[in-house]
Design a protein around this motif. Structure first.
Motif, PDB file in Angstrom:
ATOM      1  N   ALA A 132       1.048  -1.137   0.363  1.00  0.00           N
ATOM      2  CA  ALA A 132      -0.013   0.260  -0.283  1.00  0.00           C
ATOM      3  C   ALA A 132       0.707   1.561   0.128  1.00  0.00           C
ATOM      4  N   ALA A 133       1.833   1.044   0.711  1.00  0.00           N
ATOM      5  CA  ALA A 133       3.030   2.252   0.691  1.00  0.00           C
ATOM      6  C   ALA A 133       4.011   2.406  -0.217  1.00  0.00           C
ATOM      7  N   GLY A 134       3.804   1.543  -0.995  1.00  0.00           N
ATOM      8  CA  GLY A 134       4.669   1.883  -2.407  1.00  0.00           C
ATOM      9  C   GLY A 134       3.498   2.122  -3.628  1.00  0.00           C
ATOM     10  N   MET A 135       2.751   1.694  -3.358  1.00  0.00           N
ATOM     11  CA  MET A 135       1.222   2.262  -4.176  1.00  0.00           C
ATOM     12  C   MET A 135       1.454   3.672  -3.832  1.00  0.00           C
ATOM     13  N   MET A 136       0.837   4.395  -2.748  1.00  0.00           N
ATOM     14  CA  MET A 136       0.292   5.370  -3.184  1.00  0.00           C
ATOM     15  C   MET A 136       1.085   6.225  -2.333  1.00  0.00           C
ATOM     16  N   ASN A 137       2.770   6.442  -2.775  1.00  0.00           N
ATOM     17  CA  ASN A 137       3.540   6.571  -3.207  1.00  0.00           C
ATOM     18  C   ASN A 137       4.239   7.036  -4.129  1.00  0.00           C
ATOM     19  N   ASN A 142      -1.811  12.456  -4.082  1.00  0.00           N
ATOM     20  CA  ASN A 142      -1.609  12.797  -2.423  1.00  0.00           C
ATOM     21  C   ASN A 142      -0.307  12.350  -1.998  1.00  0.00           C
ATOM     22  N   GLN A 143       0.338  13.250  -1.924  1.00  0.00           N
ATOM     23  CA  GLN A 143       1.826  13.321  -1.081  1.00  0.00           C
ATOM     24  C   GLN A 143       1.577  13.159   0.138  1.00  0.00           C
ATOM     25  N   GLN A 144       0.653  14.074   0.304  1.00  0.00           N
ATOM     26  CA  GLN A 144       0.146  14.406   1.928  1.00  0.00           C
ATOM     27  C   GLN A 144      -0.644  12.970   2.738  1.00  0.00           C
ATOM     28  N   LYS A 145      -1.711  12.224   1.454  1.00  0.00           N
ATOM     29  CA  LYS A 145      -2.402  11.169   2.344  1.00  0.00           C
ATOM     30  C   LYS A 145      -0.638   9.758   2.659  1.00  0.00           C
ATOM     31  N   ALA A 146      -0.154   9.999   1.666  1.00  0.00           N
ATOM     32  CA  ALA A 146       0.775   8.905   1.105  1.00  0.00           C
ATOM     33  C   ALA A 146       2.320   8.953   2.805  1.00  0.00           C
ATOM     34  N   TYR A 147       2.221  10.260   3.005  1.00  0.00           N
ATOM     35  CA  TYR A 147       3.136  10.472   3.888  1.00  0.00           C
ATOM     36  C   TYR A 147       2.486  10.493   4.964  1.00  0.00           C
ATOM     37  N   ASP A 148       1.300  10.764   4.966  1.00  0.00           N
ATOM     38  CA  ASP A 148       1.072   9.738   6.691  1.00  0.00           C
ATOM     39  C   ASP A 148       0.633   8.503   7.037  1.00  0.00           C
ATOM     40  N   PHE A 149       0.624   7.724   5.341  1.00  0.00           N
ATOM     41  CA  PHE A 149       0.469   6.295   5.584  1.00  0.00           C
ATOM     42  C   PHE A 149       1.602   5.811   6.159  1.00  0.00           C
ATOM     43  N   ILE A 150       2.271   5.829   5.402  1.00  0.00           N
ATOM     44  CA  ILE A 150       3.668   6.063   5.241  1.00  0.00           C
ATOM     45  C   ILE A 150       4.386   5.648   7.187  1.00  0.00           C
ATOM     46  N   MET A 151       4.226   7.553   7.584  1.00  0.00           N
ATOM     47  CA  MET A 151       4.093   7.188   9.105  1.00  0.00           C
ATOM     48  C   MET A 151       3.328   6.793   9.933  1.00  0.00           C
ATOM     49  N   HIS A 152       2.652   6.102   9.524  1.00  0.00           N
ATOM     50  CA  HIS A 152       1.426   5.189  10.301  1.00  0.00           C
ATOM     51  C   HIS A 152       2.626   4.271   9.880  1.00  0.00           C
ATOM     52  N   ALA A 153       2.969   3.701   9.371  1.00  0.00           N
ATOM     53  CA  ALA A 153       3.166   2.222   8.982  1.00  0.00           C
ATOM     54  C   ALA A 153       4.624   2.516   9.456  1.00  0.00           C
ATOM     55  N   LEU A 154       5.526   2.983   9.517  1.00  0.00           N
ATOM     56  CA  LEU A 154       6.836   3.179  10.563  1.00  0.00           C
ATOM     57  C   LEU A 154       6.789   3.050  12.338  1.00  0.00           C
ATOM     58  N   LEU A 163      10.382   1.048   3.948  1.00  0.00           N
ATOM     59  CA  LEU A 163       8.936   1.777   4.340  1.00  0.00           C
ATOM     60  C   LEU A 163       9.862   2.752   4.835  1.00  0.00           C
ATOM     61  N   LYS A 164      10.901   3.063   5.397  1.00  0.00           N
ATOM     62  CA  LYS A 164      11.801   4.039   5.143  1.00  0.00           C
ATOM     63  C   LYS A 164      12.236   4.808   4.102  1.00  0.00           C
ATOM     64  N   PHE A 169      11.714   8.489  -0.582  1.00  0.00           N
ATOM     65  CA  PHE A 169      11.236   9.188  -1.523  1.00  0.00           C
ATOM     66  C   PHE A 169      10.070  10.358  -1.703  1.00  0.00           C
ATOM     67  N   ASN A 170       9.225   9.774  -0.323  1.00  0.00           N
ATOM     68  CA  ASN A 170       7.828  11.201  -0.369  1.00  0.00           C
ATOM     69  C   ASN A 170       8.724  12.334  -0.072  1.00  0.00           C
ATOM     70  N   LEU A 171       9.325  12.660   0.845  1.00  0.00           N
ATOM     71  CA  LEU A 171      10.232  14.200   0.742  1.00  0.00           C
ATOM     72  C   LEU A 171      10.808  13.566  -0.418  1.00  0.00           C
ATOM     73  N   GLU A 172      11.526  13.052  -0.875  1.00  0.00           N
ATOM     74  CA  GLU A 172      12.120  13.912  -2.446  1.00  0.00           C
ATOM     75  C   GLU A 172      11.198  14.566  -3.478  1.00  0.00           C
ATOM     76  N   LEU A 173       9.634  13.443  -2.945  1.00  0.00           N
ATOM     77  CA  LEU A 173       9.331  14.179  -4.415  1.00  0.00           C
ATOM     78  C   LEU A 173       8.483  15.512  -3.937  1.00  0.00           C
TER      79      LEU A 173
END
Length: 380
Positions: A132-137, A142-154, A163-164, A169-173
């Protein structure tokens, strides 16, 4: 299926003679996988039709068909078939379900499935979360939505390198380069020989226009790499670009030329930059040869710079009639934008001969060409 050649021979013989040859379900699945991997769509359709005829209710066949739909990007058909199968708590199906939900922007359903797997403490929960993280990212999502999910996943899997990397990659985007570089340094401290991290750090340095540091990171990524030609190609492609941007044209040319030997080589993402390297070194004949070859490529037909650079090289190599001809095409594609681009280049004053403007049909183009060639602001 080890003996794929024998299986293919039976299949082709059956098709040619139009006879009903028996294939078990595993053989059908192997044939589907083979034709999918080789992009043989005609035979893929034929074996799928055979599968429907022989095993319409076989779960293994249906799962294979789902994978096929996902691979060709038909996510609507894939999710319909998944729902038709109706099986839950199956790793293959659930991971494909998450991929389809994310591709169809049905994130709430993907997250609901992950929530179910979390409650059940599923054996493949981490794989589902990473999927899910890879598909959302994705750059287009929506990068903010992906960021929120990745932070939860971590918070669920704090030691997951994947995940890190997704977070980085999300921060890069989001062009949060300082945060991304800080995370890269932390990851490198944890594993000094992680090629993907060094590659990511190189990409981020390039975003900061620090091309020397980018090249250093990419070079180290290559030393850490082990038998991954796809990633090696990506790293060298980025390295060549950074060398080009850093005006190290000879080194960029050498790296670009290395890329031509790779299976994943895409000339349209290499040769425009290779031509510009030669142009910057005033080797206009070499640049002309490259641009002449790629000027009609479909994936470059909207690249104004390719047309402008080709006109540039035609002028510099005394191919003035060809410059006028391609300018006519460029004016149709880009209107006066092509002249604006050309005005930024450093072309000598050279008027097209009168013989080229006798035909009334090319008069407007010739006048524009002469006007440009006479009045460009950056003459040698």
């Amino acid at each position: 299926m080890k003996n794929i050649s024998s299986l293919l021979s039976r299949f082709f013989k059956s098709r040619k003679s139009n006879t009903n040859t028996y294939f078990d379900v595993d053989e059908i699945i192997s044939l589907i996988d083979h034709f999918l991997n080789t992009d043989d769509i005609s035979n893929l359709k034929a074996v799928i039709e055979l599968g429907y005829e022989l095993y319409p209710d076989e779960i293994g066949f249906k799962i294979s068909l789902c994978r096929t739909f996902v691979s060709i990007g038909d996510f609507d058909s894939a999710i319909k078939l998944i729902e038709d199968i109706g099986i839950k708590k199956n790793e293959d199906i659930d991971l494909m379900r998450i991929e389809c939900y994310c591709e169809l922007d049905r994130y709430d359903e993907a997250l609901a499935l992950i929530h179910e797997l979390t409650i059940e403490n599923s054996d493949y929960l981490e794989d589902a979360v990473i999927q899910a993280a890879g598909m959302m990212n994705d750059p287009e999502k929506n990068q903010q939505k992906a960021y929120d999910f990745i932070m939860h996943a971590l918070t669920m899997f704090p030691d997951s390198l994947t995940l890190k990397l997704e977070l980085c990659f999300n921060l890069e985007l989001q062009v949060k380069t300082e945060e991304a570089l800080t995370l890269c340094r932390e990851l490198i401290h944890e594993d000094p020989y992680a090629a993907e991290v060094w590659y990511m750090q190189g990409r981020i340095y390039s975003l900061c226009s620090d091309f020397e540091k980018a090249v250093d990171s990419l070079d180290f990524a290559l030393t850490c790499l082990y038998e991954d030609e796809d990633l090696e190609y990506e790293i060298k492609l980025m390295k060549a670009y950074c060398l080009y941007r850093n005006e190290s044209y000879e080194k960029a040319i050498s790296t670009y030329e290395e890329l031509t030997s790779y299976d994943d080589f895409v000339d349209s993402e290499v040769e425009p930059y290779l031509a510009e390297c030669y142009m910057n070194m005033k080797e206009y004949e070499a640049a002309y040869d490259i641009l002449k070859r790629i000027i009609g490529y479909k994936d470059l037909e909207n690249e104004l710079s390719v047309y402008g650079n080709f006109i540039y090289c035609c002028v510099e190599t005394e191919r003035r009639k060809e410059a006028i001809d391609i300018l006519n095409e460029a004016l149709n594609r880009f209107s006066t934008g092509i002249l604006e681009y050309l005005s930024t280049l450093n072309i000598e004053k050279k008027q097209p001969p009168q013989a080229y403007i006798r035909n009334e049909n090319v008069l407007r183009t010739s006048d524009l060409a002469r006007k440009y060639l006479e009045s460009n602001l950056h003459n040698n």
